[in-house]
Design an enzyme around this catalytic site. Sequence first.
Site, mmCIF file in Angstrom:
data_model
loop_
_atom_site.group_PDB
_atom_site.id
_atom_site.type_symbol
_atom_site.label_atom_id
_atom_site.label_comp_id
_atom_site.label_asym_id
_atom_site.label_seq_id
_atom_site.Cartn_x
_atom_site.Cartn_y
_atom_site.Cartn_z
ATOM 1 N N CYS A 159 28.058 47.333 -17.383
ATOM 2 C CA CYS A 159 28.993 48.520 -16.540
ATOM 3 C C CYS A 159 28.927 48.736 -15.170
ATOM 4 O O CYS A 159 29.544 49.084 -14.439
ATOM 5 C CB CYS A 159 28.716 49.731 -17.509
ATOM 6 S SG CYS A 159 28.516 49.621 -19.157
ATOM 7 N N CYS A 176 30.779 47.668 -11.966
ATOM 8 C CA CYS A 176 32.047 48.413 -11.686
ATOM 9 C C CYS A 176 31.828 49.841 -11.445
ATOM 10 O O CYS A 176 32.333 50.546 -10.418
ATOM 11 C CB CYS A 176 33.100 48.302 -12.678
ATOM 12 S SG CYS A 176 34.085 46.825 -12.560
ATOM 13 N N HIS A 177 31.070 50.487 -12.126
ATOM 14 C CA HIS A 177 30.904 51.931 -12.255
ATOM 15 C C HIS A 177 29.633 52.417 -11.222
ATOM 16 O O HIS A 177 29.489 53.657 -11.183
ATOM 17 C CB HIS A 177 30.697 52.471 -13.334
ATOM 18 C CG HIS A 177 32.112 52.382 -14.427
ATOM 19 N ND1 HIS A 177 33.329 52.840 -14.068
ATOM 20 C CD2 HIS A 177 32.169 51.302 -15.504
ATOM 21 C CE1 HIS A 177 34.122 52.347 -14.977
ATOM 22 N NE2 HIS A 177 33.566 51.523 -15.544
ATOM 23 N N MET A 179 40.085 48.069 -18.322
ATOM 24 C CA MET A 179 38.836 48.217 -19.124
ATOM 25 C C MET A 179 38.890 47.362 -20.306
ATOM 26 O O MET A 179 39.718 47.272 -21.196
ATOM 27 C CB MET A 179 38.992 49.841 -19.477
ATOM 28 C CG MET A 179 37.851 50.185 -20.376
ATOM 29 S SD MET A 179 36.041 50.402 -19.689
ATOM 30 C CE MET A 179 35.504 50.892 -21.122
ATOM 31 N N HIS A 190 33.322 41.066 0.306
ATOM 32 C CA HIS A 190 32.698 40.334 -0.841
ATOM 33 C C HIS A 190 32.234 39.031 0.053
ATOM 34 O O HIS A 190 30.998 38.801 0.717
ATOM 35 C CB HIS A 190 33.510 39.888 -2.035
ATOM 36 C CG HIS A 190 32.583 39.261 -3.012
ATOM 37 N ND1 HIS A 190 31.620 39.914 -3.673
ATOM 38 C CD2 HIS A 190 32.324 37.707 -3.402
ATOM 39 C CE1 HIS A 190 30.902 39.169 -4.506
ATOM 40 N NE2 HIS A 190 31.453 37.822 -4.370
ATOM 41 N N HIS A 205 38.732 34.964 -3.179
ATOM 42 C CA HIS A 205 37.425 34.203 -3.209
ATOM 43 C C HIS A 205 37.022 33.023 -2.623
ATOM 44 O O HIS A 205 37.264 31.924 -3.104
ATOM 45 C CB HIS A 205 36.999 34.223 -4.861
ATOM 46 C CG HIS A 205 35.435 34.155 -5.053
ATOM 47 N ND1 HIS A 205 34.708 33.131 -4.679
ATOM 48 C CD2 HIS A 205 34.677 35.334 -5.317
ATOM 49 C CE1 HIS A 205 33.642 33.356 -4.961
ATOM 50 N NE2 HIS A 205 33.584 34.788 -5.427
#
Length: 592
Positions: free
Chosen positions: A92, A95-96, A133, A372, A415
């Site tokens: 988790c 992302c969070h 999600m 990134h 990417h």
Amino acid sequence: MHRKVEIPRTWKFLTLALAIAATNGLALAQDVPKKPAPADIQKHKTSPGERYQPSLDVLKEQAVEQPGTKPGVPALSADEFKKANQIYFERCAGCHGVLRKGATGKALTPDLTTKLGFEYLRDFITYGSPAGMPNWGSSGELKQDEIELMAKYLLNQPAQPPEFGLPEIKASWKVLAPVDKRPTKKMNDLDADGLFSVTLRDTGEIALVDGASKKIVSVIKTGYAVHISRLSASGRYLFAIGRDGKITLIDLWMATPAPVAEIKVGSEARSVETSKFKGFEDRYAIAGSYWPPQYVIMDGATLEPMKVVSTRGMTVDTQEYHPEPRVASIVASHYNPEFVVNIKETGQILLVNYQDVKNLKVTTIEAERFLHDGGFDKSGRYFLVAANARHKIAIVDTKEGKLVKIVESGGQTPHPGRGANFIHPKFGPVWATSHLGDETISFIGTDPEKNKEHAWKVVQKVKGQGGGSLFIKTHPKSKHIYVDTPLNPEAEISSSVAVFAIADLTQDKPKYKVLPIGEWSGIAQGQRRVVQGEYNKDGDEIWFSIWNSKSQESALVIVDDKTLQLKSVIKDPRLVTPTGKFNVYNTRKDIY
Ligand code: DHE
């Protein structure tokens, strides 16, 4: 063959994040029906772009103090808290956020989660959301009791992993061979520039492979799930960084190349680089961490830590405080004594001037959130970096220390790795990126002098095999561009690469050739994901990894760049989960 990608739940290579799609700005309360209809559940498979999220595997093993429970909130036992933390950091936090304050996904702090309540959270984790999600429960990835545990965990105060400041960094620092005990000249007859440093991901090692004989020279223990290797400007020192923030400094002049120093710069990290500006070659090293959010400047020959700088600060767009902006890619400028440090969640690009480390000067460039990976253009002056969750490329002029432009990448979730530079037959010098989320390959003009009309624009988009691409590669001597697709769910696509002839790019829809690298390896088992092409020093061979799981056979497959035929296959029981490969010459000279 051009397929949009939906990656299946069975992808076990990377542990996956509990992904609420950041790009859509998904809000828990608005988007999620309490009991989603089965038809909805079928729809929400997440894309590779959404699933390619950091997994904080190291933090998950770290002991974290349990916050007290507030009245009315379900209490967790110490064992439950430990287990929930492991699940949270593995799946988790990418992302969070470690602190649950949001990263690419929404915040999950108790002020928000208590409004939603236990049942709502349980159902949301079970069924997920069509907007991104994952349906952790109905996919079978988390069991009912684990989901209930996570729902309770989210109602409690977030865990706060410890900081890792200079005292901790210093305590981890070891000089294994002091500078005055090291060789004063090269003590081996290896062609150092021809060597490849190959990441052996799941054993936490690198293999040094001789470019000519294709033999493994040595296998060296590094940090956990080692991520990348970088080379000092002279080519003498090799730096490898593990996900656990451990840097291993390897001296390629020793009779048998071996570690001479090591240090841990944080609990979770991905990037390391060394100073390359004239007069400062080999002098400093820098590493960036995901947790704690900081970068560390070190002595280049000993790794002695000199300065730790936090990256906590304001986001570039809304100018709100972000408590844990991770350090993504770092490159060393050739035009100034500076490191280019990309801060993911705030979207700031820092030019860290190392001329006077005590009185550090940092230029903060407003770029775009979710920076990134990236690399230089052909001239080495301009740095192009993907803001992947925003589908954009930010371009920095490292000579002038300024943002040049932010452009739409032309596809979903760029990417590039470090990207690929070549002379386009119509548009002059370009830099290329492929995409995780779709089959687009974009070329951006990079010559503002002689090809001004094409500079800093996507001049052409072509279609490759499909989404799930991570790396694109060419070489100044090559007439080809290679695009991998290791995260494509189709086995045939993930085990092959697409090759474009540069001359064919005059066509609107240039054709590509598919090289069945997985098949060429002779390995029959596993998914045989083909990842990250890397050229040899001479630019006449390109090496690919066959990345199988730890218990399966993997290999390196070498392609003759002129004929596009198989040249050789390196198999060895020590080649466990090879991923990145870094040729010493090309890496130190930024040739890609
Ligand atoms: Fe990487 C580069 C982060 C997953 C192989 N990876 C990078 C960089 C960052 C990064 C920030 C740029 C470093 C630099 O240039 O200074 N990578 C992450 C993640 O956060 C992510 C998505 C998930 C995670 O938890 O780590 C992730 N990366 C992977 C993989 O699963 C790959 C394919 C296999 C592996 O070994 O883990 C992988 N990453 C690579 C490679 C590079 C890289 C080979 C260097 C490419 C190059 O050409 O320079």
